[in-house]
Design a protein around this motif. Structure first.
Motif, mmCIF file in Angstrom:
data_model
loop_
_atom_site.group_PDB
_atom_site.id
_atom_site.type_symbol
_atom_site.label_atom_id
_atom_site.label_comp_id
_atom_site.label_asym_id
_atom_site.label_seq_id
_atom_site.Cartn_x
_atom_site.Cartn_y
_atom_site.Cartn_z
ATOM 1 N N SER A 1 0.832 -1.207 0.000
ATOM 2 C CA SER A 1 0.000 0.000 0.000
ATOM 3 C C SER A 1 0.864 1.252 0.000
ATOM 4 O O SER A 1 1.906 1.310 0.664
ATOM 5 C CB SER A 1 -0.901 0.012 1.240
ATOM 6 N N ILE B 1 0.060 3.901 1.407
ATOM 7 C CA ILE B 1 -0.209 4.569 2.683
ATOM 8 C C ILE B 1 0.883 4.179 3.673
ATOM 9 O O ILE B 1 1.032 3.004 4.018
ATOM 10 C CB ILE B 1 -1.595 4.171 3.229
ATOM 11 N N LEU C 1 -4.026 8.813 5.423
ATOM 12 C CA LEU C 1 -5.408 8.332 5.339
ATOM 13 C C LEU C 1 -6.374 9.434 4.904
ATOM 14 O O LEU C 1 -7.529 9.148 4.581
ATOM 15 C CB LEU C 1 -5.870 7.774 6.691
ATOM 16 N N ARG D 1 -9.168 9.023 2.314
ATOM 17 C CA ARG D 1 -9.258 7.589 2.038
ATOM 18 C C ARG D 1 -10.472 6.966 2.741
ATOM 19 O O ARG D 1 -11.105 7.569 3.602
ATOM 20 C CB ARG D 1 -7.997 6.887 2.540
ATOM 21 N N GLU E 1 -8.887 -0.103 1.719
ATOM 22 C CA GLU E 1 -7.633 0.659 1.736
ATOM 23 C C GLU E 1 -6.963 0.601 3.103
ATOM 24 O O GLU E 1 -5.729 0.527 3.201
ATOM 25 C CB GLU E 1 -7.898 2.120 1.365
#
Length: 285
Positions: free
Chosen positions: A86, A88, A94, A97, A147
């Protein structure tokens, strides 16, 4: 006796502490605390084993329950996870998201997300938050449809074993407090009250035994849950609480969590933690 993913039952059976009880026990295991407390409210279950936040959320929603025992363990057993690979890398990433929380509003994972966002300088509405039961979220997460996922316990451990990365765990945010709550109706029944007092004493012994015999405990845990050995091993390493009486320190910590959620308008009313506890049922030897 209400349970989550058979955590209480596995320890009790592994330690053999309920083999000779003079009363009948029926176990009811749930994916998360939200459906467990629904069963307590409906009268189908007498007790609930949960983290602090869902017990407080149930009380804020009007559930007639009392916290009768507590435990404190490492807050590493709750985390915000992202899939392997990911982009992230921080909680600040975040923003904008979608984040899924298990299992409901007021859960221990919800509290972690709230605290982590605040720590990163974000507001709750900076992310789109959804709620799913852990088993449903696990399927969606493993197929790449989530996510970020705020979850806990066996679900967290299983995702980590399969490559999920911990974005933020509960250390420094979550209290690590677990509770056993009982319905007011069960506590008002003299027979059930006496049985619950005895059960709590025996469950305390099962915790002591499990902490001293992690391999034997893990074997029973794996047999009863069907989870992979590496997942069970990780959960057992993290889950090493000791059941304790509800004291002033526990009440103070419960109040802090309750006030945080109430001030954030995540609870419909303020919970007075001192009125939520029954300190007379469990007296550790």
């Amino acid at each position: 006796l209400g349970d989550q993913v058979k955590l209480l039952r596995t320890k009790a059976e592994a330690a053999g502490v309920l083999d000779d009880v003079p009363y009948k026990i029926q176990w009811a295991s749930f994916q998360g605390a939200a459906p467990l407390f629904e069963a307590v409210v409906s009268g189908d279950v007498d007790t609930a084993m949960a983290a602090d936040t869902p017990a407080l959320a149930a009380a804020a929603g009007g559930a007639r329950v009392k916290v009768v025992a507590a435990s404190v363990s490492s807050p590493t057993g709750v985390a915000i996870l992202v899939p392997p690979g990911s982009p992230i890398t921080t909680v600040a990433d975040l923003k904008g998201r979608n984040v899924i929380v298990s299992s409901a509003r007021g859960s221990v994972a919800h509290y972690l997300l709230f605290g982590a966002l605040r720590e990163a300088g974000l507001k709750p509405d900076d992310v789109t938050t959804g709620f799913l039961l852990p088993s449903d979220a696990a399927v969606a997460f493993s197929s790449g449809k989530i996510e970020a996922w705020a979850t806990f316990g066996t679900y967290q451990a299983n995702a980590e074993i399969h490559g999920a990365r911990v974005l933020r765990d509960g250390v420094g945010i979550n209290s690590g407090i677990g509770v056993i709550a009982a319905s007011d109706a069960a506590l008002a029944d003299p027979g059930k009250r006496a049985a619950l007092a005895d059960v709590l004493r025996r469950l305390a012994l099962s915790n002591t035994w499990a902490n001293a015999h992690p391999k034997e405990y893990a074997q029973v845990f794996q047999r009863l849950t069907g989870l992979p050995a590496d997942v069970v091993r990780l959960v057992v390493e993290r889950d090493r609480p000791q059941l304790r009486a509800v004291d002033r320190q526990i009440v103070t910590q419960l109040q802090q969590v309750a006030d945080t959620f109430f001030e954030a308008k995540l609870f419909p009313r303020r919970v007075d933690a001192s009125l939520l506890v029954d300190t007379t049922l469990f007296r550790p030897v």
